[in-house]
Structure formats: structure tokens, C-alpha cells
Design a protein around this motif. Sequence first.
Motif, PDB file in Angstrom:
ATOM      1  N   THR A  31       0.840  -1.195   0.000  1.00 18.94           N
ATOM      2  CA  THR A  31       0.000   0.000   0.000  1.00 18.94           C
ATOM      3  C   THR A  31       0.879   1.251   0.000  1.00 18.94           C
ATOM      4  O   THR A  31       2.061   1.189   0.319  1.00 18.94           O
ATOM      5  CB  THR A  31      -0.924   0.010   1.233  1.00 18.94           C
ATOM      6  OG1 THR A  31      -0.119   0.135   2.400  1.00 18.94           O
ATOM      7  CG2 THR A  31      -1.775  -1.249   1.303  1.00 18.94           C
ATOM      8  N   PRO A  32       0.311   2.408  -0.329  1.00 20.56           N
ATOM      9  CA  PRO A  32       1.111   3.642  -0.354  1.00 20.56           C
ATOM     10  C   PRO A  32       1.798   3.967   0.971  1.00 20.56           C
ATOM     11  O   PRO A  32       2.876   4.553   0.984  1.00 20.56           O
ATOM     12  CB  PRO A  32       0.093   4.718  -0.721  1.00 20.56           C
ATOM     13  CG  PRO A  32      -0.937   3.987  -1.515  1.00 20.56           C
ATOM     14  CD  PRO A  32      -1.033   2.625  -0.862  1.00 20.56           C
ATOM     15  N   ASN A  33       1.206   3.553   2.096  1.00 21.11           N
ATOM     16  CA  ASN A  33       1.834   3.873   3.380  1.00 21.11           C
ATOM     17  C   ASN A  33       2.915   2.865   3.775  1.00 21.11           C
ATOM     18  O   ASN A  33       3.576   3.042   4.789  1.00 21.11           O
ATOM     19  CB  ASN A  33       0.788   4.028   4.491  1.00 21.11           C
ATOM     20  CG  ASN A  33       0.188   2.715   4.939  1.00 21.11           C
ATOM     21  OD1 ASN A  33       0.309   1.670   4.291  1.00 21.11           O
ATOM     22  ND2 ASN A  33      -0.502   2.755   6.067  1.00 21.11           N
ATOM     23  N   GLY A  34       3.096   1.797   2.982  1.00 17.15           N
ATOM     24  CA  GLY A  34       4.200   0.874   3.214  1.00 17.15           C
ATOM     25  C   GLY A  34       3.834  -0.509   3.702  1.00 17.15           C
ATOM     26  O   GLY A  34       4.666  -1.407   3.689  1.00 17.15           O
ATOM     27  N   CYS A  35       2.599  -0.708   4.153  1.00 15.84           N
ATOM     28  CA  CYS A  35       2.222  -2.031   4.647  1.00 15.84           C
ATOM     29  C   CYS A  35       1.702  -2.898   3.498  1.00 15.84           C
ATOM     30  O   CYS A  35       1.586  -2.447   2.367  1.00 15.84           O
ATOM     31  CB  CYS A  35       1.172  -1.918   5.744  1.00 15.84           C
ATOM     32  SG  CYS A  35      -0.502  -1.542   5.177  1.00 15.84           S
ATOM     33  N   TRP A  36       1.417  -4.146   3.811  1.00 14.55           N
ATOM     34  CA  TRP A  36       0.720  -5.029   2.881  1.00 14.55           C
ATOM     35  C   TRP A  36      -0.620  -5.344   3.504  1.00 14.55           C
ATOM     36  O   TRP A  36      -0.758  -5.412   4.723  1.00 14.55           O
ATOM     37  CB  TRP A  36       1.505  -6.325   2.648  1.00 14.55           C
ATOM     38  CG  TRP A  36       2.600  -6.176   1.650  1.00 14.55           C
ATOM     39  CD1 TRP A  36       2.508  -6.429   0.310  1.00 14.55           C
ATOM     40  CD2 TRP A  36       3.936  -5.736   1.869  1.00 14.55           C
ATOM     41  NE1 TRP A  36       3.711  -6.159  -0.301  1.00 14.55           N
ATOM     42  CE2 TRP A  36       4.606  -5.741   0.638  1.00 14.55           C
ATOM     43  CE3 TRP A  36       4.646  -5.333   2.997  1.00 14.55           C
ATOM     44  CZ2 TRP A  36       5.938  -5.368   0.494  1.00 14.55           C
ATOM     45  CZ3 TRP A  36       5.974  -4.956   2.863  1.00 14.55           C
ATOM     46  CH2 TRP A  36       6.601  -4.969   1.624  1.00 14.55           C
ATOM     47  N   SER A  37      -1.624  -5.520   2.646  1.00 15.53           N
ATOM     48  CA  SER A  37      -2.966  -5.792   3.142  1.00 15.53           C
ATOM     49  C   SER A  37      -3.721  -6.573   2.078  1.00 15.53           C
ATOM     50  O   SER A  37      -3.133  -7.058   1.114  1.00 15.53           O
ATOM     51  CB  SER A  37      -3.679  -4.476   3.467  1.00 15.53           C
ATOM     52  OG  SER A  37      -4.891  -4.725   4.145  1.00 15.53           O
ATOM     53  N   TYR A  38      -5.010  -6.675   2.248  1.00 13.02           N
ATOM     54  CA  TYR A  38      -5.849  -7.366   1.272  1.00 13.02           C
ATOM     55  C   TYR A  38      -6.025  -6.506   0.028  1.00 13.02           C
ATOM     56  O   TYR A  38      -5.722  -5.316   0.041  1.00 13.02           O
ATOM     57  CB  TYR A  38      -7.193  -7.725   1.899  1.00 13.02           C
ATOM     58  CG  TYR A  38      -7.026  -8.791   2.953  1.00 13.02           C
ATOM     59  CD1 TYR A  38      -6.925 -10.126   2.587  1.00 13.02           C
ATOM     60  CD2 TYR A  38      -6.911  -8.462   4.296  1.00 13.02           C
ATOM     61  CE1 TYR A  38      -6.726 -11.111   3.540  1.00 13.02           C
ATOM     62  CE2 TYR A  38      -6.721  -9.440   5.258  1.00 13.02           C
ATOM     63  CZ  TYR A  38      -6.623 -10.762   4.868  1.00 13.02           C
ATOM     64  OH  TYR A  38      -6.421 -11.731   5.809  1.00 13.02           O
ATOM     65  N   LYS A  39      -6.524  -7.121  -1.047  1.00 13.71           N
ATOM     66  CA  LYS A  39      -6.703  -6.416  -2.322  1.00 13.71           C
ATOM     67  C   LYS A  39      -7.464  -5.112  -2.121  1.00 13.71           C
ATOM     68  O   LYS A  39      -7.077  -4.067  -2.613  1.00 13.71           O
ATOM     69  CB  LYS A  39      -7.455  -7.309  -3.314  1.00 13.71           C
ATOM     70  CG  LYS A  39      -6.786  -7.430  -4.655  1.00 13.71           C
ATOM     71  CD  LYS A  39      -7.637  -8.211  -5.607  1.00 13.71           C
ATOM     72  CE  LYS A  39      -7.002  -9.535  -5.916  1.00 13.71           C
ATOM     73  NZ  LYS A  39      -7.649 -10.243  -7.005  1.00 13.71           N
TER      74      LYS A  39
END
Length: 166
Positions: free
Chosen positions: A82-90
Motif C-alpha cells: 500500500t502507499p503507506n508501506g504495509c501489505w494488506s488485502y486487495k
Amino acid sequence: ADRGGVALAGLAMLKADEGPDHPKVKAAVAACRSQAALVGRSGIGEHTYSTCICAIFLCELDPLQYRAEIEVLMRGIAVRQTPNGCWSYKVHKYDDTSQSQFGMLAHWAAHDKRFQVSAEQVERALNWFLRVQDVGGGWRYDPTDPTRGQRVRQGQTTPGMTAAGL
């Protein structure tokens, strides 16, 4: 079974000193190739976990033989950040320490096997981990990324997510 679960079983066999001819390792290769094909077609994998575990497994098994698949998987992992640096769901509804841990582990495995990894992606992720660490030192599963950049109380942290954050 999902591709990531099959890859995880194959990785366990590798760590137990089983070779590439072990049935679980062969099944994991097939699952990882399938995941790489999916990422190649769609540009993104079904799940962060599966894509990351497949990349880690292939890096451990034979990074030269599976170079093309690893590169495709790593591109799929990059897209999920994600733009803030984490990974998440689609559909990014919340930040996710668990998935972010897997994103970083895949980057680490690829870097260790001499693949080019994006320093910018790693830096974004590291900064995210620093921002969402609870003031008490731990991490929670779904932290709040403070807008001011100063750490805040995150609520219930857990040993598992603190290990992931570390």
C-alpha cells in the motif's frame, strides 16, 4: 489446498533436509509455478501470504532454476504494497502487520539470493513498522498508522504480532 499452504509444507520439507524429489517439495513447486502464472496473468496474486510463501520457497529451493517465477512473484508482492508501506488485502480496509511481515520476509529471501529488491519498498515498509509500533513496544494485527508520524497507543498488542513486527 491453497498454493501458499502447499508451498509452506514444501518449505518445511526443505528445512527438514528433504530434497527436491520429496512429494511435498514437488507439489510445492507445482503450486508456486501456478501462483507465478496467476500473478503473471493478472499482475497480482490472490493473497499476499500465498505469493510471499511461494517466493520464499523457490528462493530456498533453487533461485537460479526458478529465477523467472521468483521475479514474477516479487512483482506481484510489490503491487500489493500500500502507499503507506504495509501489505494488506486487495481492497485495503485496514493495515495488516501479519501480511506486512510476509512481504518483508519475501524481500529478505529474494535479497539474500541476490535478486534486485526495491530499497524504496523496503524503506516504506520499515517506516510503516516504526510508525505503527505501540508506545509500549509491541504490535497489533491491525494497527492505526498515525498521521502525525508520532507513535500512539495501538490497543491490544500480541506476542505473535510483536514477533512479526520485530
